[in-house]
Design a protein around this motif. Structure first.
Motif, PDB file in Angstrom:
ATOM      1  N   ASP A 137      -4.661  10.134  -4.824  1.00  0.00           N
ATOM      2  CA  ASP A 137      -3.519   9.324  -4.392  1.00  0.00           C
ATOM      3  C   ASP A 137      -3.956   8.268  -3.372  1.00  0.00           C
ATOM      4  OD1 ASP A 137      -4.143  11.336  -2.633  1.00  0.00           O
ATOM      5  OD2 ASP A 137      -2.099  11.595  -1.920  1.00  0.00           O
ATOM      6  N   TRP A 138      -4.680   7.257  -3.864  1.00  0.00           N
ATOM      7  CA  TRP A 138      -5.161   6.181  -2.988  1.00  0.00           C
ATOM      8  C   TRP A 138      -4.015   5.322  -2.463  1.00  0.00           C
ATOM      9  CZ3 TRP A 138      -3.648   1.493  -4.791  1.00  0.00           C
ATOM     10  CH2 TRP A 138      -3.358   1.396  -6.141  1.00  0.00           C
ATOM     11  N   TRP A 139      -2.881   5.291  -3.150  1.00  0.00           N
ATOM     12  CA  TRP A 139      -1.776   4.417  -2.770  1.00  0.00           C
ATOM     13  C   TRP A 139      -1.062   4.884  -1.505  1.00  0.00           C
ATOM     14  CZ3 TRP A 139      -2.453   6.933  -7.390  1.00  0.00           C
ATOM     15  CH2 TRP A 139      -1.774   8.139  -7.547  1.00  0.00           C
ATOM     16  N   THR A 140      -1.321   6.109  -1.045  1.00  0.00           N
ATOM     17  CA  THR A 140      -0.689   6.608   0.168  1.00  0.00           C
ATOM     18  C   THR A 140      -1.603   6.545   1.384  1.00  0.00           C
ATOM     19  OG1 THR A 140      -1.393   8.890  -0.261  1.00  0.00           O
ATOM     20  CG2 THR A 140       0.721   8.194  -1.187  1.00  0.00           C
ATOM     21  N   PHE A 144      -9.290   2.499   4.690  1.00  0.00           N
ATOM     22  CA  PHE A 144      -9.990   1.900   3.566  1.00  0.00           C
ATOM     23  C   PHE A 144     -11.115   2.793   3.054  1.00  0.00           C
ATOM     24  CE2 PHE A 144      -7.566  -1.770   4.385  1.00  0.00           C
ATOM     25  CZ  PHE A 144      -7.722  -2.629   3.310  1.00  0.00           C
ATOM     26  N   SER A 145     -11.723   3.595   3.916  1.00  0.00           N
ATOM     27  CA  SER A 145     -12.760   4.512   3.461  1.00  0.00           C
ATOM     28  C   SER A 145     -12.181   5.518   2.477  1.00  0.00           C
ATOM     29  CB  SER A 145     -13.381   5.238   4.656  1.00  0.00           C
ATOM     30  OG  SER A 145     -12.394   5.960   5.374  1.00  0.00           O
ATOM     31  N   ARG A 146     -10.993   6.007   2.762  1.00  0.00           N
ATOM     32  CA  ARG A 146     -10.311   6.929   1.858  1.00  0.00           C
ATOM     33  C   ARG A 146      -9.944   6.232   0.554  1.00  0.00           C
ATOM     34  NH1 ARG A 146      -9.072  11.620  -0.625  1.00  0.00           N
ATOM     35  NH2 ARG A 146      -6.892  11.669  -1.249  1.00  0.00           N
ATOM     36  N   TYR A 147      -9.500   4.988   0.629  1.00  0.00           N
ATOM     37  CA  TYR A 147      -9.133   4.244  -0.578  1.00  0.00           C
ATOM     38  C   TYR A 147     -10.338   4.067  -1.500  1.00  0.00           C
ATOM     39  CZ  TYR A 147      -8.664   0.094  -3.458  1.00  0.00           C
ATOM     40  OH  TYR A 147      -8.703  -0.776  -4.504  1.00  0.00           O
ATOM     41  N   PHE A 148     -11.478   3.664  -0.943  1.00  0.00           N
ATOM     42  CA  PHE A 148     -12.653   3.433  -1.775  1.00  0.00           C
ATOM     43  C   PHE A 148     -13.157   4.715  -2.424  1.00  0.00           C
ATOM     44  CE2 PHE A 148     -13.171  -0.430   0.946  1.00  0.00           C
ATOM     45  CZ  PHE A 148     -13.051  -1.346  -0.080  1.00  0.00           C
ATOM     46  N   ARG A 149     -12.944   5.864  -1.782  1.00  0.00           N
ATOM     47  CA  ARG A 149     -13.352   7.128  -2.381  1.00  0.00           C
ATOM     48  C   ARG A 149     -12.361   7.599  -3.443  1.00  0.00           C
ATOM     49  NH1 ARG A 149     -14.659   8.528   3.077  1.00  0.00           N
ATOM     50  NH2 ARG A 149     -12.667   9.625   3.253  1.00  0.00           N
ATOM     51  N   ALA A 150     -11.071   7.422  -3.181  1.00  0.00           N
ATOM     52  CA  ALA A 150     -10.044   7.972  -4.069  1.00  0.00           C
ATOM     53  C   ALA A 150      -9.704   7.066  -5.245  1.00  0.00           C
ATOM     54  CB  ALA A 150      -8.764   8.249  -3.272  1.00  0.00           C
ATOM     55  N   TRP A 151     -10.003   5.786  -5.139  1.00  0.00           N
ATOM     56  CA  TRP A 151      -9.615   4.822  -6.174  1.00  0.00           C
ATOM     57  C   TRP A 151     -10.278   5.122  -7.513  1.00  0.00           C
ATOM     58  CZ3 TRP A 151      -7.118   0.887  -8.364  1.00  0.00           C
ATOM     59  CH2 TRP A 151      -7.798   0.045  -9.240  1.00  0.00           C
ATOM     60  N   ASN A 152     -11.562   5.409  -7.499  1.00  0.00           N
ATOM     61  CA  ASN A 152     -12.304   5.666  -8.736  1.00  0.00           C
ATOM     62  C   ASN A 152     -13.318   6.763  -8.455  1.00  0.00           C
ATOM     63  OD1 ASN A 152     -13.830   5.622 -11.079  1.00  0.00           O
ATOM     64  ND2 ASN A 152     -13.821   3.395 -11.257  1.00  0.00           N
ATOM     65  N   LEU A 153     -12.926   8.005  -8.713  1.00  0.00           N
ATOM     66  CA  LEU A 153     -13.795   9.135  -8.400  1.00  0.00           C
ATOM     67  C   LEU A 153     -15.037   9.169  -9.279  1.00  0.00           C
ATOM     68  CD1 LEU A 153     -11.226  12.025  -7.810  1.00  0.00           C
ATOM     69  CD2 LEU A 153     -12.468  10.694  -6.102  1.00  0.00           C
ATOM     70  N   ILE A 154     -14.964   8.611 -10.470  1.00  0.00           N
ATOM     71  CA  ILE A 154     -16.118   8.620 -11.364  1.00  0.00           C
ATOM     72  C   ILE A 154     -17.247   7.768 -10.788  1.00  0.00           C
ATOM     73  CG2 ILE A 154     -16.923   7.978 -13.664  1.00  0.00           C
ATOM     74  CD1 ILE A 154     -14.180   8.621 -14.735  1.00  0.00           C
ATOM     75  N   LEU A 232      -0.221  -2.371   5.822  1.00  0.00           N
ATOM     76  CA  LEU A 232      -1.216  -3.439   5.905  1.00  0.00           C
ATOM     77  C   LEU A 232      -2.173  -3.409   4.718  1.00  0.00           C
ATOM     78  CD1 LEU A 232      -2.085  -3.355   9.723  1.00  0.00           C
ATOM     79  CD2 LEU A 232      -0.679  -5.018   8.498  1.00  0.00           C
ATOM     80  N   MET A 233      -2.510  -2.214   4.257  1.00  0.00           N
ATOM     81  CA  MET A 233      -3.390  -2.112   3.103  1.00  0.00           C
ATOM     82  C   MET A 233      -2.729  -2.696   1.856  1.00  0.00           C
ATOM     83  SD  MET A 233      -5.129   1.262   1.360  1.00  0.00           S
ATOM     84  CE  MET A 233      -3.633   1.603   0.414  1.00  0.00           C
ATOM     85  N   TRP A 234      -1.436  -2.402   1.672  1.00  0.00           N
ATOM     86  CA  TRP A 234      -0.739  -2.963   0.521  1.00  0.00           C
ATOM     87  C   TRP A 234      -0.575  -4.472   0.642  1.00  0.00           C
ATOM     88  CZ3 TRP A 234       0.122  -1.429  -4.189  1.00  0.00           C
ATOM     89  CH2 TRP A 234       0.054  -0.076  -4.480  1.00  0.00           C
ATOM     90  N   LEU A 235      -0.379  -4.970   1.852  1.00  0.00           N
ATOM     91  CA  LEU A 235      -0.325  -6.429   2.048  1.00  0.00           C
ATOM     92  C   LEU A 235      -1.651  -7.074   1.675  1.00  0.00           C
ATOM     93  CD1 LEU A 235       1.688  -6.778   5.395  1.00  0.00           C
ATOM     94  CD2 LEU A 235       2.457  -7.361   3.096  1.00  0.00           C
ATOM     95  N   SER A 236      -2.745  -6.420   2.017  1.00  0.00           N
ATOM     96  CA  SER A 236      -4.051  -6.952   1.639  1.00  0.00           C
ATOM     97  C   SER A 236      -4.229  -6.945   0.125  1.00  0.00           C
ATOM     98  CB  SER A 236      -5.162  -6.142   2.312  1.00  0.00           C
ATOM     99  OG  SER A 236      -5.256  -4.838   1.773  1.00  0.00           O
ATOM    100  N   PHE A 237      -3.665  -5.939  -0.570  1.00  0.00           N
ATOM    101  CA  PHE A 237      -3.717  -5.927  -2.025  1.00  0.00           C
ATOM    102  C   PHE A 237      -2.954  -7.113  -2.600  1.00  0.00           C
ATOM    103  CE2 PHE A 237      -4.198  -1.019  -2.191  1.00  0.00           C
ATOM    104  CZ  PHE A 237      -5.546  -1.159  -1.901  1.00  0.00           C
ATOM    105  N   PHE A 238      -1.764  -7.386  -2.050  1.00  0.00           N
ATOM    106  CA  PHE A 238      -0.967  -8.513  -2.542  1.00  0.00           C
ATOM    107  C   PHE A 238      -1.709  -9.830  -2.339  1.00  0.00           C
ATOM    108  CE2 PHE A 238       2.420  -5.469  -2.679  1.00  0.00           C
ATOM    109  CZ  PHE A 238       3.356  -5.985  -3.555  1.00  0.00           C
ATOM    110  N   ILE A 239      -2.194 -10.066  -1.133  1.00  0.00           N
ATOM    111  CA  ILE A 239      -2.868 -11.329  -0.833  1.00  0.00           C
ATOM    112  C   ILE A 239      -4.175 -11.438  -1.615  1.00  0.00           C
ATOM    113  CG2 ILE A 239      -3.943 -12.697   0.987  1.00  0.00           C
ATOM    114  CD1 ILE A 239      -1.951 -11.402   2.940  1.00  0.00           C
ATOM    115  N   GLY A 240      -4.954 -10.363  -1.623  1.00  0.00           N
ATOM    116  CA  GLY A 240      -6.247 -10.401  -2.289  1.00  0.00           C
ATOM    117  C   GLY A 240      -6.139 -10.638  -3.783  1.00  0.00           C
ATOM    118  N   ASN A 241      -5.215  -9.955  -4.451  1.00  0.00           N
ATOM    119  CA  ASN A 241      -5.069 -10.152  -5.888  1.00  0.00           C
ATOM    120  C   ASN A 241      -4.493 -11.521  -6.217  1.00  0.00           C
ATOM    121  OD1 ASN A 241      -5.708  -7.572  -7.569  1.00  0.00           O
ATOM    122  ND2 ASN A 241      -4.675  -6.804  -5.734  1.00  0.00           N
TER     123      ASN A 241
END
Length: 293
Positions: A137-140, A144-154, A232-241
């Motif tokens: 559950d990277w969306w919660t 950012f360290s947790r996001y990079f680990r949880a986003w794609n476990l493979i 803030l992480m979701w705002l960065s997703f909006f701006i970055g994408n």
């Protein structure tokens, strides 16, 4: 990455001397299995549920068509004529970037679901592959360290076992993490460069630069203020994408529409010189509350 994993497994067994090398059937199964870590045996399910396979492939097909709709609706109207005129107003570019923010995030989420859920689960079901934990559950998260680990476990597992752990005894954790980020950023950029036909490292700067910078900044603050930093992480997703959709589209159509020149090459961005971005003189701001009846 799969070839590297099985090569490491074979090298370790050759060093042992008595260990049996993987068979060709093991290699073929590993080639199609939704994992990047080689094992002789994986947890297996008892049967194949073909209705689940069909439903996941239908989801993949639907997402492909939906992303095509997003391209036709939000990219082509704003950027298909980019470069046909020698000059473009900065306001037009800014409006196009803002218009790409929401569809960029939608495409980002659809791509995540398409690859890391529907596609992997379809192949896991066909191969009776028992381990279905492809993401967490990277969306919660607020770090950012947790996001990079949880986003794609493979991919995270492969980077951990084949880059981070081998380097950790010889370097510090910070250096090992930096090398992992550089390898990941370069690999993503190579795929994009070969797909688009030009080198434009926007993704590398965003995730290899900004993303790496956010690791120490959100390490302790993210745990202390989880709701704020998740926002803030979701705002960065909006701006970055939004920037990714805009800048890559600008470069693609600039190379397509601008007249050729002697300075054109694979590495120099065309959109920086054609068209010329100019400020509109005598800009005025309209009061949104000034309603004329």
């Amino acid at each position: 990455m799969k070839l590297c994993a099985i090569a490491v497994a074979c090298a370790n067994r050759c060093d042992d001397g008595g260990s049996k090398l993987p068979s060709f059937s093991h290699f073929i199964y590993f080639l199609f299995a939704p994992t990047l870590l080689y094992r002789d045996e994986y947890p297996r399910t008892k049967r194949i549920r073909w209705d689940v396979v069909v439903s996941h492939f239908l989801e993949v097909t639907a997402i492909i068509f939906y992303n095509s709709f997003l391209w036709e609706r939000f990219i082509l109207p704003y950027w298909s004529d980019y470069g046909k005129e020698p000059k473009v107003e900065a306001g037009t570019v800014v409006r196009g970037m803002f218009a790409c923010v929401l569809p960029g995030v939608i495409s980002f989420l659809c791509g995540f679901y398409c690859i890391l859920h529907a596609w992997h689960n379809a192949f896991a079901e066909m191969l009776r592959f028992g381990d279905r934990l492809f993401y967490e559950d990277w969306w919660t998260t607020s770090r950012f360290s947790r996001y990079f680990r949880a986003w794609n476990l493979i991919v995270h597992s492969w980077l951990r076992d084949h880059i981070y752990h081998p380097l950790a005894p010889y370097t510090s954790r910070a250096v090992s993490t930096l090398i992992v980020f550089l390898v990941s950023a370069v690999a993503h950029e190579v795929v994009l460069a070969l797909s688009f036909g030009f080198f434009y490292p926007v993704l590398m700067i965003e995730f290899g630069g900004f993303g790496l910078l956010m690791l120490p900044l959100t390490a302790s603050s993210g745990s202390r203020y989880p709701n704020v930093f998740n926002l803030l992480m979701w705002l960065s997703f909006f701006i970055g994408n939004g920037l990714l959709w805009s800048l890559y589209s600008m470069e693609y159509f600039a190379r397509k529409n601008c007249p050729p020149s002697e300075t054109d090459n694979f590495f120099v961005p065309k959109s920086w010189s054609c068209p010329e971005v100019v400020l509109k003189p005598n800009w005025t701001f309209q009061n949104p509350f000034d309603i004329i009846y």
